[in-house]
Write an enzyme that holds these catalytic residues in place. Structure first.
Site, short mmCIF file in Angstrom:
data_model
loop_
_atom_site.label_atom_id
_atom_site.label_comp_id
_atom_site.label_asym_id
_atom_site.label_seq_id
_atom_site.Cartn_x
_atom_site.Cartn_y
_atom_site.Cartn_z
N GLU A 315 0.87 -1.09 0.03
CA GLU A 315 -0.17 -0.03 0.09
C GLU A 315 0.78 1.13 0.12
OE1 GLU A 315 -4.11 -0.88 1.91
OE2 GLU A 315 -2.76 -0.37 3.43
N CYS A 399 -10.87 2.52 6.38
CA CYS A 399 -10.17 3.92 6.78
C CYS A 399 -10.51 5.02 5.75
CB CYS A 399 -8.65 3.50 6.49
SG CYS A 399 -8.12 2.67 4.99
ZN LIG Z 1 -7.64 4.35 3.54
#
Ligand SMILES: [Zn+2]
Length: 615
Positions: A315, A399
């Site tokens: 990520e 998130c």
């Molecule tokens: Zn996120």
């Protein structure tokens, strides 16, 4: 038509160099509570945030998933933890979004919901101040043993939510819970106590916020200590028993950083905290490091959309110029993180280049993260799609939806700044702002149809008395031709400093600045080291990056731009909530482009930003 190069060439050709930066320039952002947004672009989004986005988040957090139940179970000390170990943070981020929304739009029903959640959160706090539903329900004996389990990350989001809610309502229950948790952490970690490196940064910037609210320097010192812990091998082994210091930005002391590495959202929150602490501690080492990593991000590792973190695997960041289009990761949170970080870099330096990147990330990478209705969210934001990538209602790791829910209602934070001698105008968003300068209440009205048009009017709506101050007006990097009129008179000789036109005069009620920016269609070329974009071009107009969707372009696979393409742009108020559509005509072929943020809001199909190009 203006030809420009992207990446290195686009940025450097229009930006002044760093040598003029006035580090430790103290510019205070004008808080969004003083800004009433009234334009046609952002106001509808703020409305749907209240009517749609927040209800979606509440529904998911409380009813469709067990995030609130985790707090109820932790309070009772029985029952299972459901979801992932960092799920508490989504509750805090949604609460922060509710709080920001309440500041400009009081809403008793939402406030009641927030109070209800806060009561449940408070009940889940342990007698020693510790609060984290995962460890409370899976074994408190294992707490503070694994840097990767986000205990301080969740605490940081709780602090941010608590401060937001306190400012919105004056209620301090969550703030007291947060302070008790901070005291708990400071009783275990710190100089002469245990070492600790949080596996996901966030606590550091939250502690600075707590310091700013309380004026209690120990919170700032604790944030500084946590930052300085990085890079000395203090990090514990993560989830797989493997310690991966690069992923956590724990491979070297942060003041020696020369490049951006690892997980992108972690890096953004770290840089935010470093900028905050650098400003408050006058730490030139941090500033120099931030300057280096900013160049690395912006010149070598950022997409045209302001998206960062190209790889799904971490990520995060990989090699310079490794910017694939179909596989672009570009987490929504990372684009929002770019807004947070660049805002702080601006406050530290007074350099418009940071706002240029903030604007790019905000209008493209971040805004794509939410559907036009406000009910669906992207986690991953690729620059090309085969038609199989769509926004979702929610995610296991949620998130991004909760990030959007706290980002949108606070965008007013990024429009203005004030310093001793100047009012800084950074973003062009129709609004009315109230600024208090030494008991002089200054109300300025900004009127604009940005990002569709480059005409901006700033009017001194009311002043308690005349105001002798510079207005520093940002000239966006994309803008090559503009005119400025003050009270109808054209001026050519205003000085330009670090990307701002400086207009100094004694301002009186009714004074008006007209800022007229040419906003042509631009063809953008990528740095040739970005292999995927060789022989391709992208289209940008003003701050918006454009893309093509199959639904508008049935010949999707065969479309080619060329140096002979003729462009036209026109506003279509019935398409995608009103957008400026660009058409490129080449021989008999017409390509129809829409803003990137608006893609995947109609029938499914292919999309791409970078189009084939023939010289
Ligand atoms: Zn996120």
């Amino acid at each position: 038509m203006i030809l420009s190069q992207f990446s290195i060439l686009l940025f450097l050709s229009f930006q002044v160099s760093n040598k003029d930066d006035r580090f430790f320039e103290t510019i205070t952002p004008v808080d969004f509570s003083h800004v009433r947004i009234t334009d046609n672009f952002w106001s509808p989004r703020l409305k749907s945030h209240v009517t749609t986005t927040l209800p979606v988040c509440i529904d998911q957090i409380e009813y469709k998933t067990g995030r609130i139940r985790n707090f109820e179970n932790a309070a009772k000390g029985t029952g299972k933890h459901s979801g992932i170990y960092f799920d508490d943070s989504d509750v805090y981020k949604a609460l922060e979004g509710i709080a920001y929304s309440l500041i400009n739009n009081p809403n008793p029903e939402l406030e009641k919901k927030a109070d209800e959640w806060i009561d449940k959160i408070a009940s889940a706090q342990q007698p020693d101040g510790y609060i984290n539903t995962f460890y409370t329900l899976t074994g408190l004996d294992k707490r503070w043993t694994n840097m990767d389990k986000h205990e301080m990350y969740c605490a940081g989001h709780m602090i941010e939510a608590a401060i937001a809610y306190y400012k919105a309502t004056g209620k301090r229950k969550l703030l007291d819970v947060s302070i008790k948790m901070v005291e708990h952490m400071m009783s275990i970690f710190g100089p002469g106590k245990r070492h600790w490196v949080p596996g996901h940064e966030e606590i550091e910037l939250a502690l600075v916020k707590l310091y700013r609210l309380s004026n209690n320097k120990k919170y700032l010192d604790f944030a500084y200590w946590l930052l300085e812990e990085r890079g000395h091998g203090y990090g514990s082994k993560g989830d797989e028993g493997v310690w991966n210091p690069v992923y956590y930005q724990d491979d070297k002391p942060i003041r020696t950083m020369t490049e951006v590495k690892g997980h992108s959202v972690r890096a953004m929150y770290l840089f935010c905290a470093m900028a905050d602490v650098a400003a408050l501690k006058q730490d030139t080492g941090y500033v120099a490091a931030l300057d280096r990593v900013w160049d690395d991000v912006v010149l070598r590792k950022m997409y045209i959309t302001g998206g960062i973190g190209s790889s799904r695997h971490n990520e995060g960041f990989t090699e310079p110029y490794d910017l694939p289009n179909y596989d672009a990761y570009c987490e929504t949170c990372a684009s929002v993180g770019m807004v947070f970080w660049n805002s702080r870099m601006f406050q530290l330096t007074g350099n418009a280049k940071y706002i240029d990147i903030l604007e790019r990330s905000m209008f493209n990478g971040a805004l794509a993260g939410i559907s036009l209705k406000g009910d669906l969210f992207f986690y991953v934001n690729p620059l090309a799609s085969y038609g199989d990538h769509h926004r979702q209602e929610w995610y296991g790791t949620a998130c991004c939806p909760s990030q959007i829910s706290r980002f949108l209602p606070s965008i007013g934070n990024y429009i203005y700044g004030t310093s001793e001698n100047a009012i800084w105008v950074n973003l062009f968003i129709g609004n009315t702002v109230e600024i208090n300068e030494d008991d002089n209440k200054v109300v300025i009205q900004q009127v604009t149809d940005y990002p569709w048009e480059g005409r901006v009017t700033l009017k001194m709506e009311s002043l308690s008395r005349p105001l002798k101050k510079e207005i520093r007006l940002r000239i966006p990097a994309w803008c090559k031709h503009y005119e400025i009129l003050v009270n109808g008179e054209k001026h050519e000789n205003y000085p330009i400093e670090m990307g701002y036109v400086v207009i100094g005069k004694k301002w009186r009620e009714g004074d008006e600045i007209s800022f007229l920016m040419d906003m042509p269609v631009e063809i953008v070329e990528a740095d040739p080291r970005v292999k995927e974009n060789i022989g391709k071009r992208a289209i940008q107009r003003g701050p918006l990056v454009y893309c093509i969707e199959e639904v508008d372009n049935p010949e999707f696979d065969d479309l080619v731009l060329s140096s002979d393409s003729k462009f036209s742009s026109s506003f279509n108020d019935s398409l995608l909530n009103g957008i400026t559509v660009i058409e490129a005509v080449t021989n008999n072929q017409t390509i129809k482009l829409i803003p990137y943020y608006a893609w995947d809001n109609r029938e499914q199909g292919q999309m791409k930003v970078w189009l084939n190009y023939r010289e």
